[in-house]
Write a protein that holds these residues in place. Structure first.
Motif, short mmCIF file in Angstrom:
data_model
loop_
_atom_site.label_atom_id
_atom_site.label_comp_id
_atom_site.label_asym_id
_atom_site.label_seq_id
_atom_site.Cartn_x
_atom_site.Cartn_y
_atom_site.Cartn_z
N LEU A 140 0.83 -1.21 0.00
CA LEU A 140 0.00 0.00 0.00
C LEU A 140 0.86 1.25 0.00
N GLY A 141 1.95 1.22 0.77
CA GLY A 141 2.87 2.35 0.78
C GLY A 141 3.50 2.56 -0.59
N ALA A 142 3.91 1.46 -1.23
CA ALA A 142 4.52 1.55 -2.56
C ALA A 142 3.52 2.10 -3.58
N MET A 143 2.27 1.67 -3.49
CA MET A 143 1.25 2.16 -4.41
C MET A 143 1.03 3.66 -4.22
N ALA A 144 1.01 4.11 -2.98
CA ALA A 144 0.81 5.54 -2.70
C ALA A 144 1.99 6.36 -3.22
N VAL A 145 3.20 5.89 -2.96
CA VAL A 145 4.40 6.61 -3.43
C VAL A 145 4.44 6.63 -4.96
N ALA A 146 4.14 5.51 -5.59
CA ALA A 146 4.14 5.46 -7.05
C ALA A 146 3.09 6.41 -7.63
N PHE A 147 1.93 6.50 -7.00
CA PHE A 147 0.88 7.43 -7.44
C PHE A 147 1.41 8.86 -7.38
#
Length: 148
Positions: A98-105
């Protein structure tokens, strides 16, 4: 505690305990994913999807949920029957995902024209949302494979 429950319940009962434990963690991670997508996009996500029937917001949230699901499946697969290890790795890798998805966004928003959050809430379908959604799915798959 989970190991004690699993050993006391045995085969089928242990499988039921595992299904319940993974379901609870999976649901908790998906709820957390909902709030992260809501935080990253303007407006109220629930209202955008259920009241305004916004396809962009629906696509982004759906890809986030499927990405989390991939991570949960990967954690279950990698646990090889060890419920305690599986539950812990599901939570840890789910939060990482979830953290990676937020950062990538946020990175995608920085390197592309316009504001991705504004495109997500736009009433007209936008191709950028498909790109962001593909990124969520890919990251879910990458994190799931990191477990193997």
């Amino acid at each position: 505690m989970l190991a004690q429950v699993e050993s006391q319940l045995g085969g089928f009962g242990g499988d039921v305990a595992g299904a319940l434990a993974y379901s609870i963690i999976g649901i908790a991670l998906m709820v957390l994913g909902f709030f992260i997508v809501d935080w990253l996009t303007p407006g109220k996500l629930g209202e955008l999807i259920w009241t305004h029937r916004n396809r962009n917001a629906s696509l982004l949230l759906s890809s986030n949920l499927v990405g989390v699901g991939l991570i949960v499946v990967g954690a279950i697969w990698a646990s090889e029957g060890d419920l305690v290890q599986g539950v812990i790795s599901t939570f840890v890798f789910g939060v990482i995902g979830l953290g990676a998805m937020a950062v990538a966004f946020l990175i995608l928003d920085l390197i592309t024209p316009g504001k991705l959050g504004a495109l997500v809430v736009d009433e007209e379908p936008h191709p950028a949302v498909w790109v962001s959604s593909a990124m969520h799915l890919a990251l879910g798959g990458v994190i799931a494979m990191a477990l193997s």
